[in-house]
Design a protein around this motif. Structure first.
Motif, PDB file in Angstrom:
ATOM      1  N   GLY A  73      -5.428   9.327  -8.521  1.00  0.00           N
ATOM      2  CA  GLY A  73      -4.956  10.697  -8.479  1.00  0.00           C
ATOM      3  C   GLY A  73      -5.625  11.558  -7.434  1.00  0.00           C
ATOM      4  O   GLY A  73      -6.699  11.238  -6.926  1.00  0.00           O
ATOM      5  N   GLY A  87      -6.179  15.959  -6.612  1.00  0.00           N
ATOM      6  CA  GLY A  87      -6.069  17.261  -7.237  1.00  0.00           C
ATOM      7  C   GLY A  87      -7.061  18.250  -6.689  1.00  0.00           C
ATOM      8  O   GLY A  87      -7.570  18.101  -5.574  1.00  0.00           O
ATOM      9  N   TRP A 114       3.978   8.626 -13.288  1.00  0.00           N
ATOM     10  CA  TRP A 114       2.957   9.578 -12.887  1.00  0.00           C
ATOM     11  C   TRP A 114       2.548  10.440 -14.075  1.00  0.00           C
ATOM     12  O   TRP A 114       3.190  10.434 -15.113  1.00  0.00           O
ATOM     13  N   LEU A 164      -0.189  14.127 -15.253  1.00  0.00           N
ATOM     14  CA  LEU A 164      -1.017  15.278 -14.919  1.00  0.00           C
ATOM     15  C   LEU A 164      -2.155  15.359 -15.925  1.00  0.00           C
ATOM     16  O   LEU A 164      -1.962  15.066 -17.106  1.00  0.00           O
ATOM     17  N   CYS A 178      -5.661  17.135 -11.850  1.00  0.00           N
ATOM     18  CA  CYS A 178      -5.215  16.036 -10.980  1.00  0.00           C
ATOM     19  C   CYS A 178      -3.813  15.577 -11.354  1.00  0.00           C
ATOM     20  O   CYS A 178      -3.428  15.596 -12.516  1.00  0.00           O
ATOM     21  N   ALA A 179      -3.078  15.138 -10.352  1.00  0.00           N
ATOM     22  CA  ALA A 179      -1.809  14.443 -10.531  1.00  0.00           C
ATOM     23  C   ALA A 179      -2.076  12.967 -10.255  1.00  0.00           C
ATOM     24  O   ALA A 179      -2.679  12.618  -9.235  1.00  0.00           O
ATOM     25  N   TYR A 180      -1.634  12.099 -11.163  1.00  0.00           N
ATOM     26  CA  TYR A 180      -1.928  10.667 -11.090  1.00  0.00           C
ATOM     27  C   TYR A 180      -0.655   9.854 -10.857  1.00  0.00           C
ATOM     28  O   TYR A 180       0.390  10.176 -11.398  1.00  0.00           O
TER      29      TYR A 180
END
Length: 154
Positions: free
Chosen positions: A36, A38, A131, A133, A148-150
């Motif tokens: 991720g 972020g 995905w 968050l 974070c975005a994963y």
């Protein structure tokens, strides 16, 4: 400074190894590897605004690490965070998981802006098929917060 380089090497190895471990024929079939990006900020302390993160998780727990960094020439805001946490699923839809979690975290820092090197961490997140968050709050006196975005490697 040595701790920071060790943390960078460890997280780089984790992020490089994620696609290899994510294959179907491995022994880690129960969980999911995720990488991720972020942002991060601190409570009354300057930390890096950018976050690179990696984690291994399943619906009940997760373990991961992230590095906070910035483009400034000042190295005082580059820290690493490792955590392990229990996740409680709040959702009823399969394929979309909303969760809250709690656990412990360790902080790797080259400066004395924090009173503790280990503290509690709280997690709030949402995971879809590809995905997810996640918002993390860790208390080391003062706090470290990241969002974070994963991307999930299945």
């Amino acid at each position: 400074m040595r701790k920071f380089f060790i943390m960078i090497i460890a997280l780089t190895l984790l992020l490089v190894a994620i696609p290899a471990f994510a294959q179907d024929d491995n022994s880690f079939e129960e969980g999911t590897w995720s990488a991720g990006l972020g942002g991060g900020f601190g409570d009354s302390v300057d930390i890096g605004q950018f976050v690179v993160s990696g984690k291994y998780w399943d619906p009940q727990w997760e373990i991961g690490g992230e590095i906070f960094f910035t483009n400034d020439t000042d190295n005082n805001d580059q820290i690493g965070l490792l955590w392990i946490g229990y996740r409680y699923d709040l959702s009823v839809n399969p394929g979309n998981a909303t969760y809250v979690g709690i656990g412990g975290a360790g902080l790797f820092s080259d400066w004395n802006g924090f009173s503790n090197g280990f503290g509690p961490i709280g997690l709030v997140g949402w995971d879809a098929d590809q995905w997810g968050l996640e918002l993390k709050w860790a208390y080391f006196d003062p706090s470290v917060i990241s969002a974070c975005a994963y991307y999930h490697f299945y």
